[in-house]
Design an enzyme around this catalytic site. Structure first.
Site, PDB file in Angstrom:
ATOM      1  N   PRO A   1      39.976  35.334  35.539  1.00 40.67           N
ATOM      2  CA  PRO A   1      40.850  35.833  34.468  1.00 40.67           C
ATOM      3  C   PRO A   1      41.540  37.162  34.780  1.00 40.67           C
ATOM      4  CG  PRO A   1      38.863  34.904  33.531  1.00 40.67           C
ATOM      5  CD  PRO A   1      38.666  34.896  35.018  1.00 40.67           C
ATOM      6  N   CYS A   2      42.802  37.222  34.357  1.00 38.70           N
ATOM      7  CA  CYS A   2      43.653  38.381  34.639  1.00 38.70           C
ATOM      8  C   CYS A   2      43.592  39.508  33.601  1.00 38.70           C
ATOM      9  CB  CYS A   2      45.110  37.936  34.764  1.00 38.70           C
ATOM     10  SG  CYS A   2      45.404  36.714  36.055  1.00 38.70           S
ATOM     11  N   PRO A   3      43.330  39.214  32.290  1.00 36.37           N
ATOM     12  CA  PRO A   3      43.427  40.283  31.291  1.00 36.37           C
ATOM     13  C   PRO A   3      42.638  41.543  31.591  1.00 36.37           C
ATOM     14  CG  PRO A   3      43.307  38.147  30.200  1.00 36.37           C
ATOM     15  CD  PRO A   3      43.080  37.888  31.670  1.00 36.37           C
ATOM     16  N   PRO A   4      41.460  41.498  32.255  1.00 34.88           N
ATOM     17  CA  PRO A   4      40.759  42.754  32.509  1.00 34.88           C
ATOM     18  C   PRO A   4      41.538  43.749  33.361  1.00 34.88           C
ATOM     19  CG  PRO A   4      39.265  40.898  32.789  1.00 34.88           C
ATOM     20  CD  PRO A   4      40.645  40.327  32.646  1.00 34.88           C
ATOM     21  N   PHE A   5      42.544  43.247  34.111  1.00 36.67           N
ATOM     22  CA  PHE A   5      43.270  44.111  35.044  1.00 36.67           C
ATOM     23  C   PHE A   5      44.759  44.234  34.718  1.00 36.67           C
ATOM     24  CE2 PHE A   5      39.919  41.692  37.258  1.00 36.67           C
ATOM     25  CZ  PHE A   5      39.030  42.728  37.511  1.00 36.67           C
TER      26      PHE A   5
END
Length: 425
Positions: A84-88
């Site tokens: 998943p991309c949202p953390p970064f």
């Protein structure tokens, strides 16, 4: 659906985490890899992947031991994934280890059990930011402990025939004996494909009389397609800035159309057309020849496409990895990781059993000034316990535990995923 098993070449085995609807899967199949298993939390995306590529898909949280057991796939040729991309993501809060969707460090821990010949993990360009320098360095250091040499690179999809910029930050790792043969794929000559050229046949399919003029007006690559998540985002082309960029290409980014414009539709100068699901897939790198069909309602279909890794980029990377595993081409001398992406402050702390003073850390940081080191320390505190200790009246720093999820049975992530499973993506 086309058959991507290559005649004459032995297919290499693949385990793919967070596979989504199969953008990365499709590209890797074309490069000569065949799935032993794919894991995906979204049931609809899993069905899309299963129905198009006949892949065995385990549906559920990839970090749930009841969903799959990495030890059953030991010594696979390639472990890949688009965690998943949202953390970064710079579009979000860049919470890193404080986001329950952060699975990058967890994925690295699976390397110990899978012992793959190669690793490929991709994410948004936000992971390349100074905020995550220590996080990246920990990844490289952990890979080194496991016997792998890791390297990062920012790739742009438009360099591989995809009609959007779409920068992706990619990690590739292999044992040194293979990594010395690895070459990052080079931008393809003549690869620049404009939105107008990519979508002309679809825009003209129902007899829209302005299709030729629209193709000329849409004479540039598009902005990054934004799929959103189950928490945020819907069937439109992204936030305000993205919609404005699409408007410059004579595309209405406020939604997704059910059908292309027809002979009764007005000029794009009066009412710019919206993309259909098929057009969005074309923007992401799927081609007509792929014959790919997406399962689910329109919003789900668009989210599957918008969150995918472009198949042409995955194929280019897959071919480079395959060549390295076959020891093809010339050897390359490289250090572990890209120098400009390393974090000397974190490395100094990680390698010291004793607390270090600010002066010690300035000496370890070649570009160092007191303020620069303090900025690094502030970033490190987001993802690591950092203890402040006073020795003889001097403030010193000692690196503590990594805060991220690496598979701990008692990690807070488990409760969040259990309570809000339908919102995790």
């Amino acid at each position: 659906m086309a058959d991507y098993k290559r005649s004459g070449d032995q297919m290499l085995s693949l385990v793919e985490a967070c596979a989504g609807a199969g953008g990365q899967s499709l590209g890797l199949h074309k490069a000569g890899f065949s799935h032993s298993l794919a894991i995906e939390i979204d049931e609809t995306a899993a069905e899309t992947l299963r129905s198009n590529l006949q892949v065995r898909v385990a549906v559920g949280d990839v970090a749930d031991s009841s969903v799959w057991d990495p030890r059953c796939y030991a010594e696979v040729d390639l472990f890949a994934g688009g965690v998943p991309c949202p953390p970064f993501s710079a579009a979000g809060k860049q919470l890193g280890t404080s986001d329950e969707r952060d699975l990058f460090a967890w994925a690295i821990e699976q390397v110990a059990m899978l012992q793959p010949r190669a690793v490929m993990l991709e994410n948004v360009r936000g992971l390349a930011a100074p905020r995550f320098a220590a996080y990246r360095q920990r990844i490289l250091d952990r890979l080194d402990e496991l016997g792998y040499v890791g390297d990062w690179k920012l790739l742009h999809a438009s360099d591989f025939g995809v009609p959007q910029l779409r920068p992706r930050f990619v990690l590739v790792a292999m044992p040194a004996s293979e990594m010395r043969f690895f070459q990052w794929p080079e931008p393809q000559v003549g690869a620049r494909l404009t939105v107008g050229a990519a979508l002309y046949d679809l825009m003209a399919a129902e007899g829209w009389k302005y299709a030729d003029a629209w193709r000329e007006a849409a004479d540039d690559i598009g902005p990054t397609l934004v799929g959103g998540s189950k928490k945020h985002g819907g069937a439109d082309l992204g936030p305000t800035r993205a919609k404005a960029a699409w408007a410059k290409l004579s595309v209405d980014g406020r939604g997704i159309a059910d059908t292309p414009p027809d002979r009764r539709s007005p000029s794009f100068r009066t009412a710019p057309p919206r993309l259909t699901i098929e057009m969005a897939a074309r923007i992401q790198g799927w081609t007509a020849e792929d014959g790919y069909e997406f399962v689910g309602r329109k919003t789900s279909q668009y989210r599957q496409i918008g969150n995918a890794f472009p198949p042409p980029v995955a194929e280019a990377l897959g071919r480079s990895i395959r060549a390295a595993l076959n020891h093809e081409g010339s050897e390359t001398l490289r250090s572990s990781g890209t120098l400009s992406l390393q974090d000397p402050v974190y490395r100094a702390l990680a390698r010291s059993d004793e607390p270090l003073s600010l002066e010690d850390l300035i000496g370890a940081y070649n570009e160092g000034s007191a303020s620069a080191v303090q900025q690094r320390l502030a970033a490190i505190r987001h993802d690591f316990d950092l203890h402040t200790i006073y020795v003889d009246g001097i403030e010193r720093y000692l690196l503590g535990e990594f805060k991220g999820f690496t598979g701990q049975a008692d990690h807070w992530r488990h409760e969040v995923v259990t309570r809000f499973r339908n919102r995790v993506s």
